[in-house]
Design a protein around this motif. Structure first.
Motif, PDB file in Angstrom:
ATOM      1  N   TYR A  41       3.985  -6.613   8.157  1.00 34.99           N
ATOM      2  CA  TYR A  41       3.830  -7.157   6.809  1.00 34.99           C
ATOM      3  C   TYR A  41       2.365  -7.278   6.420  1.00 34.99           C
ATOM      4  CZ  TYR A  41       8.764  -7.988   6.083  1.00 34.99           C
ATOM      5  OH  TYR A  41      10.100  -7.808   5.902  1.00 34.99           O
ATOM      6  N   ALA A  42       1.511  -7.625   7.381  1.00 34.17           N
ATOM      7  CA  ALA A  42       0.075  -7.695   7.074  1.00 34.17           C
ATOM      8  C   ALA A  42      -0.466  -6.313   6.718  1.00 34.17           C
ATOM      9  CB  ALA A  42      -0.688  -8.275   8.267  1.00 34.17           C
ATOM     10  N   GLU A  43      -0.032  -5.280   7.439  1.00 30.26           N
ATOM     11  CA  GLU A  43      -0.452  -3.911   7.121  1.00 30.26           C
ATOM     12  C   GLU A  43       0.076  -3.477   5.762  1.00 30.26           C
ATOM     13  OE1 GLU A  43       1.050  -1.678  10.383  1.00 30.26           O
ATOM     14  OE2 GLU A  43      -0.545  -2.312  11.747  1.00 30.26           O
ATOM     15  N   ARG A  44       1.278  -3.888   5.423  1.00 34.62           N
ATOM     16  CA  ARG A  44       1.848  -3.523   4.123  1.00 34.62           C
ATOM     17  C   ARG A  44       1.058  -4.171   2.986  1.00 34.62           C
ATOM     18  NH1 ARG A  44       7.543  -1.730   4.697  1.00 34.62           N
ATOM     19  NH2 ARG A  44       7.968  -1.690   6.909  1.00 34.62           N
ATOM     20  N   ILE A  45       0.662  -5.436   3.173  1.00 36.10           N
ATOM     21  CA  ILE A  45      -0.155  -6.102   2.148  1.00 36.10           C
ATOM     22  C   ILE A  45      -1.496  -5.401   2.018  1.00 36.10           C
ATOM     23  CG2 ILE A  45      -1.372  -8.252   1.623  1.00 36.10           C
ATOM     24  CD1 ILE A  45       1.030  -9.716   2.913  1.00 36.10           C
ATOM     25  N   LYS A  46      -2.094  -5.043   3.155  1.00 41.94           N
ATOM     26  CA  LYS A  46      -3.376  -4.324   3.126  1.00 41.94           C
ATOM     27  C   LYS A  46      -3.219  -2.990   2.403  1.00 41.94           C
ATOM     28  CE  LYS A  46      -4.584  -1.725   6.305  1.00 41.94           C
ATOM     29  NZ  LYS A  46      -5.047  -0.726   7.193  1.00 41.94           N
ATOM     30  N   ASN A  47      -2.136  -2.270   2.683  1.00 39.78           N
ATOM     31  CA  ASN A  47      -1.923  -0.963   2.054  1.00 39.78           C
ATOM     32  C   ASN A  47      -1.583  -1.082   0.571  1.00 39.78           C
ATOM     33  OD1 ASN A  47      -2.516   0.470   4.345  1.00 39.78           O
ATOM     34  ND2 ASN A  47      -0.404   0.586   5.032  1.00 39.78           N
ATOM     35  N   THR A  48      -1.068  -2.234   0.151  1.00 34.52           N
ATOM     36  CA  THR A  48      -0.813  -2.434  -1.277  1.00 34.52           C
ATOM     37  C   THR A  48      -2.128  -2.433  -2.051  1.00 34.52           C
ATOM     38  OG1 THR A  48       1.190  -3.695  -0.842  1.00 34.52           O
ATOM     39  CG2 THR A  48       0.166  -3.983  -2.991  1.00 34.52           C
ATOM     40  N   PHE A  49      -3.105  -3.155  -1.532  1.00 37.87           N
ATOM     41  CA  PHE A  49      -4.392  -3.254  -2.222  1.00 37.87           C
ATOM     42  C   PHE A  49      -5.373  -2.176  -1.781  1.00 37.87           C
ATOM     43  CE2 PHE A  49      -2.545  -7.500  -2.432  1.00 37.87           C
ATOM     44  CZ  PHE A  49      -2.501  -7.644  -3.801  1.00 37.87           C
ATOM     45  N   ASN A  50      -4.943  -1.326  -0.871  1.00 35.13           N
ATOM     46  CA  ASN A  50      -5.748  -0.210  -0.398  1.00 35.13           C
ATOM     47  C   ASN A  50      -5.408   1.078  -1.162  1.00 35.13           C
ATOM     48  OD1 ASN A  50      -7.619   0.971   1.235  1.00 35.13           O
ATOM     49  ND2 ASN A  50      -6.286   1.192   2.996  1.00 35.13           N
ATOM     50  N   TRP A  51      -4.467   0.992  -2.095  1.00 36.95           N
ATOM     51  CA  TRP A  51      -4.026   2.117  -2.933  1.00 36.95           C
ATOM     52  C   TRP A  51      -3.436   3.254  -2.099  1.00 36.95           C
ATOM     53  CZ3 TRP A  51      -3.887   1.314  -8.082  1.00 36.95           C
ATOM     54  CH2 TRP A  51      -4.633   0.229  -8.557  1.00 36.95           C
TER      55      TRP A  51
ATOM     56  N   SER B  42       0.730  -0.012  -6.094  1.00 41.27           N
ATOM     57  CA  SER B  42      -0.490  -0.799  -6.295  1.00 41.27           C
ATOM     58  C   SER B  42      -0.667  -1.153  -7.767  1.00 41.27           C
ATOM     59  CB  SER B  42      -1.701  -0.028  -5.773  1.00 41.27           C
ATOM     60  OG  SER B  42      -1.589   0.167  -4.384  1.00 41.27           O
ATOM     61  N   TRP B  43      -0.425  -0.188  -8.651  1.00 36.02           N
ATOM     62  CA  TRP B  43      -0.506  -0.474 -10.082  1.00 36.02           C
ATOM     63  C   TRP B  43       0.535  -1.511 -10.486  1.00 36.02           C
ATOM     64  CZ3 TRP B  43      -4.337  -0.041 -13.086  1.00 36.02           C
ATOM     65  CH2 TRP B  43      -5.255   1.002 -12.958  1.00 36.02           C
ATOM     66  N   LEU B  44       1.728  -1.401  -9.915  1.00 31.93           N
ATOM     67  CA  LEU B  44       2.782  -2.362 -10.218  1.00 31.93           C
ATOM     68  C   LEU B  44       2.368  -3.767  -9.787  1.00 31.93           C
ATOM     69  CD1 LEU B  44       5.705  -2.599 -11.291  1.00 31.93           C
ATOM     70  CD2 LEU B  44       6.458  -2.319  -8.928  1.00 31.93           C
ATOM     71  N   ALA B  45       1.759  -3.895  -8.626  1.00 31.84           N
ATOM     72  CA  ALA B  45       1.297  -5.204  -8.156  1.00 31.84           C
ATOM     73  C   ALA B  45       0.189  -5.751  -9.045  1.00 31.84           C
ATOM     74  CB  ALA B  45       0.815  -5.092  -6.706  1.00 31.84           C
TER      75      ALA B  45
ATOM     76  N   LEU C 282       7.433  -5.444  -0.659  1.00 30.40           N
ATOM     77  CA  LEU C 282       6.676  -5.092   0.544  1.00 30.40           C
ATOM     78  C   LEU C 282       7.431  -4.123   1.453  1.00 30.40           C
ATOM     79  CD1 LEU C 282       4.977  -8.437   1.568  1.00 30.40           C
ATOM     80  CD2 LEU C 282       3.911  -6.403   0.619  1.00 30.40           C
ATOM     81  N   SER C 283       8.756  -4.130   1.386  1.00 31.63           N
ATOM     82  CA  SER C 283       9.512  -3.194   2.221  1.00 31.63           C
ATOM     83  C   SER C 283       9.346  -1.751   1.741  1.00 31.63           C
ATOM     84  CB  SER C 283      10.995  -3.570   2.233  1.00 31.63           C
ATOM     85  OG  SER C 283      11.575  -3.315   0.972  1.00 31.63           O
ATOM     86  N   ARG C 284       8.905  -1.581   0.496  1.00 33.80           N
ATOM     87  CA  ARG C 284       8.694  -0.228  -0.039  1.00 33.80           C
ATOM     88  C   ARG C 284       7.290   0.288   0.188  1.00 33.80           C
ATOM     89  NH1 ARG C 284      12.798  -2.556  -2.086  1.00 33.80           N
ATOM     90  NH2 ARG C 284      14.459  -1.516  -3.202  1.00 33.80           N
ATOM     91  N   VAL C 285       6.372  -0.594   0.575  1.00 34.50           N
ATOM     92  CA  VAL C 285       5.003  -0.172   0.884  1.00 34.50           C
ATOM     93  C   VAL C 285       4.963   0.212   2.359  1.00 34.50           C
ATOM     94  CG1 VAL C 285       2.602  -0.914   0.982  1.00 34.50           C
ATOM     95  CG2 VAL C 285       4.074  -1.733  -0.849  1.00 34.50           C
ATOM     96  N   PRO C 286       4.405   1.374   2.693  1.00 34.33           N
ATOM     97  CA  PRO C 286       4.402   1.796   4.104  1.00 34.33           C
ATOM     98  C   PRO C 286       3.369   1.016   4.918  1.00 34.33           C
ATOM     99  CG  PRO C 286       3.267   3.410   2.775  1.00 34.33           C
ATOM    100  CD  PRO C 286       3.833   2.405   1.823  1.00 34.33           C
TER     101      PRO C 286
END
Length: 149
Positions: free
Chosen positions: A51-61, A67-70, A117-121
């Protein structure tokens, strides 16, 4: 009298064997229990890291659409909190939470944040699903140029 003593000695040996067997079984049971606990702790830490990696990848584009959706959701939330007092937002949230079962008793509870977050790799999934680039040394055009025949 000899037979009674032999029987008592045999019983003593049986008790000693049973004690050793029970000690082994007890030790093995403890070992298996420790292994189960270690595996469950490792799985929990893996989930937290994922989950921490998914959050990082959300804001890492990593996935631009998500990322745009967030970003859009954060901007809309900021605007709502700016114009509507927090007291009213908490009041509306509480009324919604406690009357949900009365309005629709057959709904399935879900967490939108965890769904997002489950959709972010995670980092492992990014590496696994990376597109392979063709090797230019093995391209068919190179072979034709090198082969005069």
């Amino acid at each position: 009298q000899q037979t009674v003593e032999d029987m008592l000695e045999d019983e003593d040996e049986d008790y000693d064997k049973d004690d050793k067997d029970s000690e082994r079984k007890g030790f093995m049971n403890r070992l298996y229990a420790i292994q189960d606990v270690c595996i469950s702790v490792q799985n929990a830490l893996d989930e937290v890291a994922s989950y921490a990696e998914r959050i990082k990848n959300t804001f890492n584009w990593t996935v631009p659409f998500l990322s745009w959706l967030a970003i859009v959701a954060l901007v809309v939330t900021t605007i709502i909190v700016y114009f509507i007092p927090l007291r009213y937002i908490v009041l509306a949230w509480g009324v919604n939470k406690f009357t949900r079962k009365l309005r629709d008793p057959y709904t399935i509870d879900n967490n939108e944040l965890l769904d997002f977050l489950s959709r972010v790799p995670s980092d492992v999934q990014v590496v696994q699903y990376r597109e392979l680039k063709p090797d230019p040394a093995h391209s068919p055009t190179k072979r034709k140029k090198n082969n005069p025949g």
